[in-house]
Design a protein around this motif. Structure first.
Motif, PDB file in Angstrom:
ATOM      1  N   LEU A 114     104.877 161.498  27.208  1.00 29.73           N
ATOM      2  CA  LEU A 114     104.641 160.233  27.904  1.00 29.73           C
ATOM      3  C   LEU A 114     105.983 159.508  27.969  1.00 29.73           C
ATOM      4  O   LEU A 114     106.328 158.724  27.090  1.00 29.73           O
ATOM      5  N   PRO A 115     106.760 159.772  29.008  1.00 31.44           N
ATOM      6  CA  PRO A 115     108.089 159.152  29.079  1.00 31.44           C
ATOM      7  C   PRO A 115     108.003 157.656  29.364  1.00 31.44           C
ATOM      8  O   PRO A 115     107.239 157.212  30.211  1.00 31.44           O
ATOM      9  N   VAL A 116     108.776 156.910  28.606  1.00 34.48           N
ATOM     10  CA  VAL A 116     108.874 155.465  28.774  1.00 34.48           C
ATOM     11  C   VAL A 116     110.356 155.154  28.924  1.00 34.48           C
ATOM     12  O   VAL A 116     111.171 155.619  28.126  1.00 34.48           O
ATOM     13  N   ALA A 117     110.713 154.411  29.944  1.00 35.22           N
ATOM     14  CA  ALA A 117     112.116 154.055  30.144  1.00 35.22           C
ATOM     15  C   ALA A 117     112.528 153.030  29.102  1.00 35.22           C
ATOM     16  O   ALA A 117     111.822 152.053  28.873  1.00 35.22           O
ATOM     17  N   GLY A 118     113.639 153.284  28.435  1.00 32.35           N
ATOM     18  CA  GLY A 118     114.111 152.325  27.446  1.00 32.35           C
ATOM     19  C   GLY A 118     115.014 152.954  26.417  1.00 32.35           C
ATOM     20  O   GLY A 118     115.477 154.084  26.581  1.00 32.35           O
ATOM     21  N   ALA A 119     115.237 152.225  25.367  1.00 30.84           N
ATOM     22  CA  ALA A 119     116.141 152.635  24.302  1.00 30.84           C
ATOM     23  C   ALA A 119     115.353 153.231  23.144  1.00 30.84           C
ATOM     24  O   ALA A 119     114.534 152.537  22.524  1.00 30.84           O
ATOM     25  N   ALA A 120     115.613 154.498  22.850  1.00 31.69           N
ATOM     26  CA  ALA A 120     114.888 155.194  21.784  1.00 31.69           C
ATOM     27  C   ALA A 120     115.098 154.528  20.429  1.00 31.69           C
ATOM     28  O   ALA A 120     114.158 154.435  19.635  1.00 31.69           O
ATOM     29  N   ASP A 121     116.310 154.048  20.154  1.00 32.80           N
ATOM     30  CA  ASP A 121     116.558 153.433  18.851  1.00 32.80           C
ATOM     31  C   ASP A 121     115.762 152.135  18.691  1.00 32.80           C
ATOM     32  O   ASP A 121     115.273 151.828  17.600  1.00 32.80           O
ATOM     33  N   LEU A 122     115.580 151.387  19.761  1.00 38.19           N
ATOM     34  CA  LEU A 122     114.754 150.180  19.687  1.00 38.19           C
ATOM     35  C   LEU A 122     113.281 150.527  19.525  1.00 38.19           C
ATOM     36  O   LEU A 122     112.559 149.869  18.768  1.00 38.19           O
ATOM     37  N   ALA A 123     112.837 151.568  20.208  1.00 39.96           N
ATOM     38  CA  ALA A 123     111.444 152.002  20.064  1.00 39.96           C
ATOM     39  C   ALA A 123     111.177 152.448  18.629  1.00 39.96           C
ATOM     40  O   ALA A 123     110.124 152.139  18.056  1.00 39.96           O
ATOM     41  N   ALA A 124     112.120 153.153  18.021  1.00 47.73           N
ATOM     42  CA  ALA A 124     111.971 153.576  16.625  1.00 47.73           C
ATOM     43  C   ALA A 124     111.948 152.358  15.706  1.00 47.73           C
ATOM     44  O   ALA A 124     111.161 152.304  14.753  1.00 47.73           O
ATOM     45  N   GLN A 125     112.778 151.362  15.973  1.00 47.60           N
ATOM     46  CA  GLN A 125     112.786 150.149  15.158  1.00 47.60           C
ATOM     47  C   GLN A 125     111.443 149.432  15.256  1.00 47.60           C
ATOM     48  O   GLN A 125     110.902 148.960  14.251  1.00 47.60           O
ATOM     49  N   LEU A 126     110.889 149.349  16.455  1.00 52.59           N
ATOM     50  CA  LEU A 126     109.586 148.739  16.672  1.00 52.59           C
ATOM     51  C   LEU A 126     108.525 149.458  15.834  1.00 52.59           C
ATOM     52  O   LEU A 126     107.757 148.827  15.114  1.00 52.59           O
ATOM     53  N   LEU A 127     108.510 150.781  15.917  1.00 53.46           N
ATOM     54  CA  LEU A 127     107.524 151.564  15.173  1.00 53.46           C
ATOM     55  C   LEU A 127     107.737 151.418  13.670  1.00 53.46           C
ATOM     56  O   LEU A 127     106.774 151.292  12.907  1.00 53.46           O
ATOM     57  N   ASP A 128     108.995 151.402  13.222  1.00 49.96           N
ATOM     58  CA  ASP A 128     109.294 151.217  11.793  1.00 49.96           C
ATOM     59  C   ASP A 128     108.671 149.929  11.266  1.00 49.96           C
ATOM     60  O   ASP A 128     108.080 149.909  10.186  1.00 49.96           O
ATOM     61  N   LYS A 129     108.802 148.849  12.013  1.00 48.41           N
ATOM     62  CA  LYS A 129     108.288 147.560  11.559  1.00 48.41           C
ATOM     63  C   LYS A 129     106.767 147.543  11.517  1.00 48.41           C
ATOM     64  O   LYS A 129     106.174 147.011  10.585  1.00 48.41           O
ATOM     65  N   LEU A 130     106.133 148.171  12.497  1.00 43.09           N
ATOM     66  CA  LEU A 130     104.667 148.224  12.486  1.00 43.09           C
ATOM     67  C   LEU A 130     104.155 149.085  11.336  1.00 43.09           C
ATOM     68  O   LEU A 130     103.181 148.732  10.667  1.00 43.09           O
ATOM     69  N   VAL A 131     104.816 150.213  11.101  1.00 39.76           N
ATOM     70  CA  VAL A 131     104.386 151.100  10.021  1.00 39.76           C
ATOM     71  C   VAL A 131     104.628 150.452   8.663  1.00 39.76           C
ATOM     72  O   VAL A 131     103.783 150.542   7.764  1.00 39.76           O
ATOM     73  N   GLU A 132     105.752 149.772   8.503  1.00 37.31           N
ATOM     74  CA  GLU A 132     106.019 149.075   7.240  1.00 37.31           C
ATOM     75  C   GLU A 132     104.906 148.080   6.933  1.00 37.31           C
ATOM     76  O   GLU A 132     104.413 147.997   5.811  1.00 37.31           O
ATOM     77  N   ASN A 133     104.492 147.312   7.938  1.00 37.38           N
ATOM     78  CA  ASN A 133     103.379 146.372   7.757  1.00 37.38           C
ATOM     79  C   ASN A 133     102.094 147.108   7.415  1.00 37.38           C
ATOM     80  O   ASN A 133     101.360 146.700   6.514  1.00 37.38           O
ATOM     81  N   ALA A 134     101.803 148.174   8.152  1.00 36.54           N
ATOM     82  CA  ALA A 134     100.560 148.921   7.920  1.00 36.54           C
ATOM     83  C   ALA A 134     100.521 149.475   6.501  1.00 36.54           C
ATOM     84  O   ALA A 134      99.488 149.412   5.828  1.00 36.54           O
ATOM     85  N   VAL A 135     101.642 150.011   6.041  1.00 33.95           N
ATOM     86  CA  VAL A 135     101.695 150.559   4.681  1.00 33.95           C
ATOM     87  C   VAL A 135     101.483 149.431   3.664  1.00 33.95           C
ATOM     88  O   VAL A 135     100.719 149.583   2.711  1.00 33.95           O
ATOM     89  N   GLU A 136     102.148 148.320   3.863  1.00 33.57           N
ATOM     90  CA  GLU A 136     102.051 147.215   2.907  1.00 33.57           C
ATOM     91  C   GLU A 136     100.641 146.641   2.818  1.00 33.57           C
ATOM     92  O   GLU A 136     100.183 146.261   1.745  1.00 33.57           O
ATOM     93  N   PHE A 137      99.935 146.587   3.939  1.00 36.08           N
ATOM     94  CA  PHE A 137      98.608 145.980   3.947  1.00 36.08           C
ATOM     95  C   PHE A 137      97.473 146.995   3.823  1.00 36.08           C
ATOM     96  O   PHE A 137      96.306 146.613   3.843  1.00 36.08           O
ATOM     97  N   SER A 138      97.788 148.275   3.684  1.00 38.23           N
ATOM     98  CA  SER A 138      96.751 149.304   3.528  1.00 38.23           C
ATOM     99  C   SER A 138      96.178 149.306   2.119  1.00 38.23           C
ATOM    100  O   SER A 138      96.887 149.033   1.153  1.00 38.23           O
ATOM    101  N   ARG A 139      94.917 149.676   2.040  1.00 39.14           N
ATOM    102  CA  ARG A 139      94.313 149.917   0.729  1.00 39.14           C
ATOM    103  C   ARG A 139      94.860 151.225   0.192  1.00 39.14           C
ATOM    104  O   ARG A 139      95.112 152.163   0.961  1.00 39.14           O
TER     105      ARG A 139
END
Length: 155
Positions: A27-52
């Motif tokens: 699923l190609p999305v036009a943009g910057a891969a490093d920014l997309a990875a940063q976005l995902l990192d922040k969401l996953v960090e939150n998910a891990v912190e708030f997971s049971r």
């Protein structure tokens, strides 16, 4: 990109199981891969912190209505109603002062919103339908490839 990031999360958060669901095609999305990875990192960090403890963090990518839909989901506390409209603002956090040694500025989800908007996308957060946690969804326009003519003018 999503697959590579999740492989890294499995190493970085060895105590957390991850579920990854990807489509059978890119699923190609036009943009910057490093920014997309940063976005995902922040969401996953939150998910891990708030997971049971012991619960999996689910990361899924699918195509829906001409858009790439990326979701990060965890089981844990629900989003309070008063926070839903403010989560993606600067300096907003749901963390408690349970760990006073670690300051938290409340910028992670704000950065997620900025990166999503930079890529022509949008982000939303909601409680899971069964009430067992939270799901973050990001929608990005799928990049359409321009046709390339072959030697006989065929695509």
């Amino acid at each position: 990109l999503v697959r590579g990031c999740v492989e890294g999360y499995r190493l970085a958060y060895a105590q957390v199981p991850f579920m990854l669901e990807l489509p059978g095609h890119a699923l190609p999305v036009a943009g910057a891969a490093d920014l997309a990875a940063q976005l995902l990192d922040k969401l996953v960090e939150n998910a891990v912190e708030f997971s049971r403890a012991g619960e999996a963090v689910r990361i899924a990518l699918e195509e829906r209505d001409g858009a790439a839909l990326l979701s990060v989901e965890n089981k844990g506390p629900r989003l309070p109603a008063e926070m839903r409209g403010r989560l993606f603002e600067s300096m907003v956090s749901m963390r408690t002062a349970s760990n006073p040694g670690e300051p938290h500025l409340g910028l992670g989800l704000y950065i997620v919103r900025l990166i999503a908007e930079f890529h022509g996308g949008r982000v939303a957060a909601a409680n899971r339908p069964d009430g067992s946690g939270v799901v973050f969804e990001l929608r990005f326009p799928v990049a359409r490839r321009s046709p390339v003519s072959g030697p006989n003018g065929k695509i």
